[in-house]
Design a protein around this motif. Structure first.
Motif, PDB file in Angstrom:
ATOM      1  N   MET A 134     -11.525   2.325   4.911  1.00 24.39           N
ATOM      2  CA  MET A 134     -11.537   1.767   5.383  1.00 24.39           C
ATOM      3  C   MET A 134     -12.914   0.958   6.328  1.00 24.39           C
ATOM      4  SD  MET A 134      -7.599   2.962   6.584  1.00 24.39           S
ATOM      5  CE  MET A 134      -8.013   2.006   8.257  1.00 24.39           C
ATOM      6  N   HIS A 135     -13.175   2.004   6.665  1.00 27.33           N
ATOM      7  CA  HIS A 135     -14.636   2.225   7.542  1.00 27.33           C
ATOM      8  C   HIS A 135     -15.948   1.803   5.955  1.00 27.33           C
ATOM      9  CE1 HIS A 135     -14.193   4.926  10.260  1.00 27.33           C
ATOM     10  NE2 HIS A 135     -13.729   6.037   9.948  1.00 27.33           N
ATOM     11  N   SER A 136     -16.040   1.491   4.805  1.00 28.33           N
ATOM     12  CA  SER A 136     -16.642   1.155   3.949  1.00 28.33           C
ATOM     13  C   SER A 136     -15.943  -0.966   3.619  1.00 28.33           C
ATOM     14  CB  SER A 136     -16.228   1.712   2.115  1.00 28.33           C
ATOM     15  OG  SER A 136     -17.118   1.023   1.393  1.00 28.33           O
ATOM     16  N   ARG A 183      -6.597   5.788   3.173  1.00 27.36           N
ATOM     17  CA  ARG A 183      -6.977   5.792   2.707  1.00 27.36           C
ATOM     18  C   ARG A 183      -8.222   5.462   4.045  1.00 27.36           C
ATOM     19  NH1 ARG A 183      -8.824   5.844  -2.776  1.00 27.36           N
ATOM     20  NH2 ARG A 183     -10.864   5.682  -1.726  1.00 27.36           N
ATOM     21  N   PHE A 184      -8.815   6.030   4.671  1.00 28.16           N
ATOM     22  CA  PHE A 184     -10.334   5.626   5.442  1.00 28.16           C
ATOM     23  C   PHE A 184     -11.003   5.991   5.511  1.00 28.16           C
ATOM     24  CE2 PHE A 184      -5.356   7.578   8.426  1.00 28.16           C
ATOM     25  CZ  PHE A 184      -6.099   6.039   9.152  1.00 28.16           C
ATOM     26  N   ASN A 208      -5.493  -0.162   2.221  1.00 27.04           N
ATOM     27  CA  ASN A 208      -6.028   1.113   2.955  1.00 27.04           C
ATOM     28  C   ASN A 208      -5.179   1.620   3.272  1.00 27.04           C
ATOM     29  OD1 ASN A 208      -8.017   1.141   0.105  1.00 27.04           O
ATOM     30  ND2 ASN A 208      -8.668  -0.712   1.221  1.00 27.04           N
ATOM     31  N   TYR A 209      -4.544   1.064   4.772  1.00 23.53           N
ATOM     32  CA  TYR A 209      -3.713   2.065   6.096  1.00 23.53           C
ATOM     33  C   TYR A 209      -2.411   2.424   5.464  1.00 23.53           C
ATOM     34  CZ  TYR A 209      -2.128   2.707  10.794  1.00 23.53           C
ATOM     35  OH  TYR A 209      -1.167   3.175  11.531  1.00 23.53           O
ATOM     36  N   GLY A 210      -2.023   1.683   4.338  1.00 26.82           N
ATOM     37  CA  GLY A 210      -0.771   2.312   3.950  1.00 26.82           C
ATOM     38  C   GLY A 210      -0.856   3.623   3.151  1.00 26.82           C
ATOM     39  N   GLY A 268       0.968  -0.978   0.095  1.00 27.19           N
ATOM     40  CA  GLY A 268       0.379  -0.474  -0.038  1.00 27.19           C
ATOM     41  C   GLY A 268       0.650   1.347  -0.057  1.00 27.19           C
ATOM     42  N   GLU A 269       1.975   1.213   0.806  1.00 21.18           N
ATOM     43  CA  GLU A 269       2.758   2.257   0.655  1.00 21.18           C
ATOM     44  C   GLU A 269       3.880   2.373  -0.386  1.00 21.18           C
ATOM     45  OE1 GLU A 269       3.529   2.425   5.589  1.00 21.18           O
ATOM     46  OE2 GLU A 269       5.059   1.513   4.406  1.00 21.18           O
ATOM     47  N   GLY A 270       3.920   1.211  -1.146  1.00 19.49           N
ATOM     48  CA  GLY A 270       4.380   1.507  -3.019  1.00 19.49           C
ATOM     49  C   GLY A 270       6.544   0.869  -2.454  1.00 19.49           C
TER      50      GLY A 270
END
Length: 459
Positions: free
Chosen positions: A309-311, A305-306, A300-302, A83-85
């Protein structure tokens, strides 16, 4: 193959369904073979054989849970790096988690093998049941390193979003087991030991499948370096140790249940053993939920994209509710068939019917706990998962099954477990929701500070 953070894009509900469905197929295939084992052994007309596999399964659940815990570490660390690349970091973490798993599982086998009969005796196995269970476990436990490698490889592929190939690891293992089972049990006349040999061979087939996916398809294993291993050992252990404790709590609860059930006789033990095989097959889609939600949250955490995360959490609850309603109704309708196909005695049949009618619906609340565990394991608070699951396995199991069994007999054991699942599922989900809100607020505060003139002057 390009390593893009594919789970940070598209419908979260689709990702949850895809990751859960593929994970469920793999798990259900593996556990379906255990169910077939029980069916074949019941055909031998020896209830001690069925009870023996039930006792042995309580121990094997411990070893499989340890393997899943290390796989959780692989998924969490690799998915966050993706996620962080940071692709090279993901490769380094992948090979170091694999090395960690091999060292650890070998040590567990070395410790467990000579103590198998003592452990089985402690949880209530006696007489011929004890002898059969000991022989079964002495063969099967040798495959733990193979299970560890297969689970870690599957976890790495899930971290990449490749749910299909991750599924193949357990799917192929289950199919190999299904083919070999009748050969070793009936054709070679080996009975319980034949079932163990077939399962052992199937576990080694998992290694080949996971190796092909991780190394040849994704090229995700970096070169092993001892110094890098020591660097990553702390990060791995921070997740692995609490995750192991978390996963061990479920078999701990099963061992507590089996020990208490043994006081009601072999009929009750055989019924719980059958139910224990039915649960993973029927509710495999819920057991796979934690492994499905984890990589989506990690990527998504990395990526920060919060919103997604909720979705993801909302999508997981919707999926769990629909799945549970459909499968519980199906299980209720099939209870007569289960009693018949497993040649259940009158005492065993009553427990199986009680589970299908009243207890199965509690698995929706257990799925809420699975979602909470995924949140904490992948977002930096694995100790919370440990506390929740151990709470359910101890104060949410033993006192409740003792109290309810005093008034309801053996049926009270199943009912007590269900009540514990409801309590800890709701509590865990509430805690997970609040934790994501806390992380989001913390990041928003850091972003605000980074844009303030005073902060920039200090920098």
């Amino acid at each position: 193959m390009p390593h893009t953070a594919k789970l940070t894009q598209g419908s979260t509900f689709k990702h949850v369904v895809t990751m859960s469905a593929t994970g469920a197929l793999g798990l259900m295939c593996m556990f379906l073979v255990d169910l077939v084992d029980m069916l074949f052994l019941s055909m031998l007309g020896e209830k001690e054989a069925v009870a023996a596999v039930g006792f042995a399964s309580s121990i094997m659940f411990f070893t499989v849970s340890l393997s899943i815990a290390v796989a959780i570490s692989a998924t969490a660390l690799v998915s966050k790096a993706i996620g962080e690349g940071h692709i090279e970091l993901a490769k380094r973490r992948a090979v170091n988690v694999l090395a960690f798993g091999i060292f650890f599982s070998t040590g567990v086998v070395w410790f467990l093998w000579p103590n198998i009969s003592h452990i089985l005796l402690y949880i209530g196995a006696t007489g011929r049941t004890l002898d059969l269970a000991t022989g079964y476990l002495q063969i099967l436990v040798l495959g733990m390193p193979a299970v560890m490698i297969g689970m870690i490889g599957s976890g790495i592929m899930r971290a990449l979003g490749d749910a299909r190939r991750a599924m193949y690891t357990t799917l192929v293992g289950g199919l190999v087991n299904a083919v070999l089972d009748p050969i070793f049990i009936f054709a070679f006349g080996l009975g319980v030991q034949g079932a163990a040999i077939a399962s052992l061979i199937a576990r080694f087939s998992m290694v080949a499948v996971s190796y092909y996916g991780v190394v040849h398809i994704h090229k995700m294993l970096g070169e092993f370096d001892l110094m890098d291993f020591f660097k990553d050992a702390k990060s791995i252990s921070v997740i692995v140790v609490p995750a192991m404790l978390t996963n061990m709590s479920s078999p701990l609860a099963n061992a507590i249940v089996m020990e208490h059930t043994s006081t009601f006789g072999d009929d009750a033990v055989a019924a719980v053993a059958v139910i224990g095989r039915v649960i993973p097959v029927v509710f495999g889609g819920l057991f796979a939920l934690s492994g499905a939600v984890g990589p989506i949250l990690g990527q998504n955490y990395g990526a920060g994209r919060f919103d997604r995360m909720h979705s993801t959490i909302n999508s997981a609850v919707t999926y769990a509710f629909v799945y549970c309603v459909v499968l519980c109704v199906g299980l209720y309708q099939a209870q007569g068939w289960l009693v018949s196909v497993f040649h259940a005695t009158e005492g065993s049949a009553a427990l199986i019917r009680f589970f299908a009618t009243f207890v199965s619906f509690s698995f929706f609340f257990q799925s809420l706990l699975f979602i909470a565990i995924a949140v904490f394991n992948n977002l930096g608070k694995p100790l919370n998962s440990t506390l929740l699951n151990f709470g359910r396995a101890t104060v949410g199991t033993w006192p409740l099954i003792v109290i309810f069994s005093m008034f309801m007999g053996a049926e009270g054991i199943l009912f007590g477990q269900a009540v514990g699942s409801v309590i800890f599922g709701c509590w865990g989900f509430y805690m997970a929701r609040r934790y994501i809100d806390t992380l989001e607020a913390k990041e928003a505060q850091e972003v605000t500070l980074s844009h303030s003139p005073a902060y920039n002057e200090v920098i």
